[in-house]
Motif scaffolding. Structure first.
Motif, PDB file in Angstrom:
ATOM      1  N   LEU A   1       0.820  -1.217   0.000  1.00  0.00           N
ATOM      2  CA  LEU A   1       0.000   0.000   0.000  1.00  0.00           C
ATOM      3  C   LEU A   1       0.851   1.264   0.000  1.00  0.00           C
ATOM      4  O   LEU A   1       0.325   2.365  -0.174  1.00  0.00           O
ATOM      5  N   ALA A   2       2.141   1.129   0.224  1.00  0.00           N
ATOM      6  CA  ALA A   2       3.073   2.251   0.061  1.00  0.00           C
ATOM      7  C   ALA A   2       3.773   2.103  -1.282  1.00  0.00           C
ATOM      8  O   ALA A   2       4.285   1.040  -1.614  1.00  0.00           O
ATOM      9  N   GLU A   3       3.761   3.172  -2.080  1.00  0.00           N
ATOM     10  CA  GLU A   3       4.448   3.140  -3.369  1.00  0.00           C
ATOM     11  C   GLU A   3       5.953   3.191  -3.197  1.00  0.00           C
ATOM     12  O   GLU A   3       6.708   2.589  -3.962  1.00  0.00           O
ATOM     13  N   SER A   4       6.386   3.934  -2.176  1.00  0.00           N
ATOM     14  CA  SER A   4       7.814   4.092  -1.908  1.00  0.00           C
ATOM     15  C   SER A   4       7.977   4.553  -0.470  1.00  0.00           C
ATOM     16  O   SER A   4       6.995   4.875   0.214  1.00  0.00           O
ATOM     17  N   TRP A   5       9.215   4.593   0.010  1.00  0.00           N
ATOM     18  CA  TRP A   5       9.461   5.028   1.378  1.00  0.00           C
ATOM     19  C   TRP A   5      10.893   5.541   1.506  1.00  0.00           C
ATOM     20  O   TRP A   5      11.775   5.208   0.709  1.00  0.00           O
ATOM     21  N   GLU A   6      11.081   6.372   2.511  1.00  0.00           N
ATOM     22  CA  GLU A   6      12.414   6.877   2.846  1.00  0.00           C
ATOM     23  C   GLU A   6      12.662   6.646   4.331  1.00  0.00           C
ATOM     24  O   GLU A   6      11.743   6.789   5.150  1.00  0.00           O
ATOM     25  N   ILE A   7      13.892   6.308   4.665  1.00  0.00           N
ATOM     26  CA  ILE A   7      14.290   6.098   6.058  1.00  0.00           C
ATOM     27  C   ILE A   7      15.363   7.125   6.391  1.00  0.00           C
ATOM     28  O   ILE A   7      16.344   7.276   5.659  1.00  0.00           O
TER      29      ILE A   7
ATOM     30  N   TYR B   1      10.445   6.884   9.386  1.00  0.00           N
ATOM     31  CA  TYR B   1      10.062   6.180   8.160  1.00  0.00           C
ATOM     32  C   TYR B   1       8.928   6.979   7.503  1.00  0.00           C
ATOM     33  O   TYR B   1       7.865   7.153   8.099  1.00  0.00           O
ATOM     34  N   THR B   2       9.175   7.448   6.292  1.00  0.00           N
ATOM     35  CA  THR B   2       8.171   8.215   5.565  1.00  0.00           C
ATOM     36  C   THR B   2       7.660   7.380   4.392  1.00  0.00           C
ATOM     37  O   THR B   2       8.429   7.035   3.488  1.00  0.00           O
ATOM     38  N   PHE B   3       6.374   7.044   4.430  1.00  0.00           N
ATOM     39  CA  PHE B   3       5.774   6.187   3.404  1.00  0.00           C
ATOM     40  C   PHE B   3       4.890   7.030   2.485  1.00  0.00           C
ATOM     41  O   PHE B   3       4.019   7.775   2.956  1.00  0.00           O
ATOM     42  N   ASN B   4       5.113   6.895   1.190  1.00  0.00           N
ATOM     43  CA  ASN B   4       4.275   7.542   0.180  1.00  0.00           C
ATOM     44  C   ASN B   4       3.192   6.547  -0.223  1.00  0.00           C
ATOM     45  O   ASN B   4       3.473   5.536  -0.869  1.00  0.00           O
ATOM     46  N   LEU B   5       1.963   6.831   0.190  1.00  0.00           N
ATOM     47  CA  LEU B   5       0.871   5.876   0.049  1.00  0.00           C
ATOM     48  C   LEU B   5       0.272   5.890  -1.354  1.00  0.00           C
ATOM     49  O   LEU B   5       0.246   6.914  -2.025  1.00  0.00           O
ATOM     50  N   LYS B   6      -0.225   4.725  -1.753  1.00  0.00           N
ATOM     51  CA  LYS B   6      -0.972   4.650  -3.003  1.00  0.00           C
ATOM     52  C   LYS B   6      -2.295   5.387  -2.821  1.00  0.00           C
ATOM     53  O   LYS B   6      -2.953   5.232  -1.796  1.00  0.00           O
TER      54      LYS B   6
ATOM     55  N   PRO C   1      16.479   3.361  17.054  1.00  0.00           N
ATOM     56  CA  PRO C   1      16.658   2.673  15.773  1.00  0.00           C
ATOM     57  C   PRO C   1      16.368   1.179  15.909  1.00  0.00           C
ATOM     58  O   PRO C   1      16.717   0.542  16.909  1.00  0.00           O
ATOM     59  N   ASN C   2      15.722   0.615  14.904  1.00  0.00           N
ATOM     60  CA  ASN C   2      15.400  -0.810  14.884  1.00  0.00           C
ATOM     61  C   ASN C   2      15.758  -1.338  13.507  1.00  0.00           C
ATOM     62  O   ASN C   2      15.088  -1.037  12.519  1.00  0.00           O
ATOM     63  N   ALA C   3      16.811  -2.133  13.457  1.00  0.00           N
ATOM     64  CA  ALA C   3      17.319  -2.612  12.172  1.00  0.00           C
ATOM     65  C   ALA C   3      16.326  -3.500  11.438  1.00  0.00           C
ATOM     66  O   ALA C   3      16.390  -3.636  10.218  1.00  0.00           O
ATOM     67  N   ALA C   4      15.397  -4.109  12.171  1.00  0.00           N
ATOM     68  CA  ALA C   4      14.418  -5.009  11.553  1.00  0.00           C
ATOM     69  C   ALA C   4      13.087  -4.331  11.280  1.00  0.00           C
ATOM     70  O   ALA C   4      12.108  -4.993  10.931  1.00  0.00           O
ATOM     71  N   MET C   5      13.015  -3.004  11.408  1.00  0.00           N
ATOM     72  CA  MET C   5      11.721  -2.339  11.384  1.00  0.00           C
ATOM     73  C   MET C   5      11.003  -2.484  10.056  1.00  0.00           C
ATOM     74  O   MET C   5       9.773  -2.662  10.026  1.00  0.00           O
ATOM     75  N   LEU C   6      11.708  -2.396   8.938  1.00  0.00           N
ATOM     76  CA  LEU C   6      11.022  -2.531   7.657  1.00  0.00           C
ATOM     77  C   LEU C   6      10.379  -3.910   7.541  1.00  0.00           C
ATOM     78  O   LEU C   6       9.251  -4.039   7.056  1.00  0.00           O
ATOM     79  N   ALA C   7      11.081  -4.931   8.000  1.00  0.00           N
ATOM     80  CA  ALA C   7      10.501  -6.277   8.015  1.00  0.00           C
ATOM     81  C   ALA C   7       9.309  -6.333   8.962  1.00  0.00           C
ATOM     82  O   ALA C   7       8.308  -7.015   8.685  1.00  0.00           O
ATOM     83  N   ASN C   8       9.396  -5.621  10.092  1.00  0.00           N
ATOM     84  CA  ASN C   8       8.277  -5.611  11.042  1.00  0.00           C
ATOM     85  C   ASN C   8       7.003  -5.056  10.416  1.00  0.00           C
ATOM     86  O   ASN C   8       5.895  -5.484  10.761  1.00  0.00           O
ATOM     87  N   PHE C   9       7.157  -4.099   9.493  1.00  0.00           N
ATOM     88  CA  PHE C   9       5.984  -3.530   8.834  1.00  0.00           C
ATOM     89  C   PHE C   9       5.261  -4.559   7.963  1.00  0.00           C
ATOM     90  O   PHE C   9       4.118  -4.332   7.563  1.00  0.00           O
ATOM     91  N   THR C  10       5.912  -5.675   7.651  1.00  0.00           N
ATOM     92  CA  THR C  10       5.260  -6.734   6.866  1.00  0.00           C
ATOM     93  C   THR C  10       4.475  -7.692   7.750  1.00  0.00           C
ATOM     94  O   THR C  10       3.799  -8.592   7.239  1.00  0.00           O
ATOM     95  N   ASN C  11       4.573  -7.515   9.073  1.00  0.00           N
ATOM     96  CA  ASN C  11       3.853  -8.413   9.969  1.00  0.00           C
ATOM     97  C   ASN C  11       2.367  -8.063   9.991  1.00  0.00           C
ATOM     98  O   ASN C  11       1.981  -6.887   9.936  1.00  0.00           O
ATOM     99  N   PHE C  12       1.529  -9.065  10.137  1.00  0.00           N
ATOM    100  CA  PHE C  12       0.080  -8.891   9.974  1.00  0.00           C
ATOM    101  C   PHE C  12      -0.553  -7.968  11.006  1.00  0.00           C
ATOM    102  O   PHE C  12      -1.608  -7.388  10.748  1.00  0.00           O
TER     103      PHE C  12
END
Length: 521
Positions: free
Chosen positions: A95-101, A108-113, A169-180
């Motif tokens: 649902l995010a087209e792109s993101w910047e960290i 974390y800045t997410f550009n939403l669809k 800082p959380n090195a696994a945060m982008l992966a965490n965003f994939t959690n349900f």
């Protein structure tokens, strides 16, 4: 159903058994795609596909869920900012087209669809995103709180931008965003219905229109799905059939189109059956022996090493998995991020095992109790094989079969010697498994290692992937040496289906992706 969109009324009336759940919209739409019985090439496809699975979800609340019966179905009806790729090798947009960290890893800045809607036609708003993340963070009693625990604030400076800041800082945060538990859900739907008897309202390709617990879930295509021409199939019926043999027989009889959780022993039979094809996916799973290091005997590292040398893992893989898996070397699966490919496994070596037992003060062996979950054929097979293998070094194993709840109570209390454990990752980063193994001691080994814990703590905020990988490599080596758990194998996820099915996707994390699933008539 109390009320639904006028444009979806025909679909919903057919499945009004979703008692107590309702949805509403402030406007109607004439954009719903007409039903089709042909694919893009004009080939006839079925309007319905029936799948039989082993278990239902106890509930489908993404915050409190703890079983694969629910987790593996989430991608049908829920979506997040980002998601694992189908092959499980990378994190890709959803649902995010792109993101910047930010450089400090805190923002974390997410550009939403744009113009994303829930399946009831209502717009996904910033309020829904903020509520979703706040609820995920507040769910500290859930297994998945780790994914959101570092979130500080969630803001939406504009309709198409979502900004998430972290406390550290959380090195696994982008992966965490994939959690349900971070998948966006309709706040209004939750407040009206809850999740006790309803599946969440999401933005995925399907929506649940009925759920009869322990019997079936019916999904129909989301008329407002953001991807044109998806999903391909109008209705997916998921039947709950706990008995393995019954699922196999239903597929052979043509009563269902797909079956999940196929017993390994049945795969070769199904492969040889006309009209049936099989699917095996290398999973991010781990099956292992748990040693209680608080026990007088098992507190000795040489004893644990001896038992590891006396375990013929390849024999277990051959006899239990029928080739649908591979021997495990480290605590991480071979497909996991930061797996130590350079670490060679112990060879099965009875003489070395005997020497280690003698050095530990047990030249004649000892007695050991092995707890086994009743009704779990695979666990019973493993335990029986290990009992025979360990007898070769003078270890007399007593197998004690217990109901799962009783066994887990004993494990949690630390009142056991040896038992079988299993883990399946839900994100691509190994942080969750290592934390549960090393820091939280979820498996109740009683094992501690200050050096490994310090490295893990450092890895969680280390943004340099090479440095972080070195931390995980050293942790794997420490666990290999100390053997608080003896990793046995990583198993495949096995499914089977009619050869008229196309587009079946199951990712290494186990979740189904049915956007392009069709049944040719």
């Amino acid at each position: 159903m109390k009320k639904f969109l006028a444009t979806a009324l025909v679909v919903v009336m057919a499945f009004s058994a979703l008692a107590g759940c309702s949805s509403s919209s402030s406007s109607s739409s004439d954009t719903e795609a007409e039903e089709s019985s042909e694919d893009a090439e004009g080939v006839a496809i079925a309007d319905e596909i029936v799948m039989a699975v082993q278990s239902d979800g106890y509930n489908f609340d993404p915050v409190t869920v703890n079983d694969n019966g629910a987790i593996w179905l989430y991608d049908l009806f829920l979506e997040g900012l980002v998601m694992p790729s189908d092959d499980g090798t990378e994190i890709v947009p959803c649902l995010a087209e792109s993101w910047e960290i930010s450089d400090d890893g805190l923002t974390y800045t997410f550009n939403l669809k744009p113009d994303v809607k829930f399946a009831d036609g209502t717009d996904v708003t910033a309020e829904d995103w903020i509520w979703t993340f706040e609820r995920a963070k507040a769910g500290t009693e859930g297994w998945w709180a780790f994914a959101a625990e570092d979130i500080d604030t969630v803001t939406s400076p504009s309709d198409d931008v979502l900004v998430v800041t972290l406390t550290e800082p959380n090195a696994a945060m982008l992966a965490n965003f994939t959690n349900f538990n971070m998948f966006v859900q309709s706040k209004a739907f939750y407040e009206e219905n809850g999740y006790d008897t309803c599946l969440p309202m999401g933005t995925g390709p399907y929506m649940a229109v009925s759920w009869e617990k322990e019997q079936e879930i019916v999904f129909t295509k989301n008329p407002y799905y953001r991807v044109e021409d998806e999903p391909k199939t109008e209705t997916i019926r998921v039947l709950v059939v706990p008995d393995d043999e019954s699922r196999v027989m239903q597929l052979q009889a043509g009563e269902v189109d797909i079956i999940g959780n196929v017993p390994f022993s049945s795969m070769q039979v199904l492969e040889a059956t006309d009209g049936i094809v099989t699917s095996s996916v290398a999973s991010m799973s781990n099956r292992y022996i748990v040693f209680n290091t608080r026990d007088e005997i098992l507190s000795n590292k040489e004893v644990r090493q001896a038992l590891a040398y006396a375990t013929n893992k390849q024999e277990i893989v051959d006899m239990v998995l029928y080739g649908y898996g591979e021997v495990a070397t480290t605590i991480l699966s071979s497909s996991a991020l930061f797996h130590d490919d350079d670490l060679d496994d112990r060879e099965y070596d009875i003489e070395t095992a005997k020497e280690l037992l003698a050095s530990a003060g047990y030249p004649d062996g000892f007695e050991l109790e092995f707890l086994v979950r009743s009704g779990n054929t695979v666990f019973e097979q493993i335990a029986t094989i290990i009992k025979s293998q360990w007898a070769e070094i003078g270890v007399d194993v007593t197998l004690t079969t217990l109901e799962t709840a009783t066994l887990l109570d004993l494990q949690t209390a630390g009142n056991f010697q040896v038992l079988i454990g299993t883990w399946s990752d839900d994100i691509l980063d190994p942080v969750s498994f290592v934390e549960n193994t090393l820091v939280l001691d979820t498996f109740s080994t009683g094992y501690t290692n200050e050096e490994a814990e310090e490295m893990f703590d450092a890895s969680t905020s280390e943004l340099d992937e090479d440095v972080r990988g070195e931390y995980f490599k050293q942790i794997q080596e420490i666990y290999y040496e100390d053997v608080p758990i003896n990793n046995l194998y990583h198993e495949d996820i096995c499914s089977a289906m009619s050869d008229s099915i196309d587009g079946f996707v199951q990712i290494p994390l186990g979740r189904y992706r049915f956007n392009n699933l069709v049944k040719y008539e």
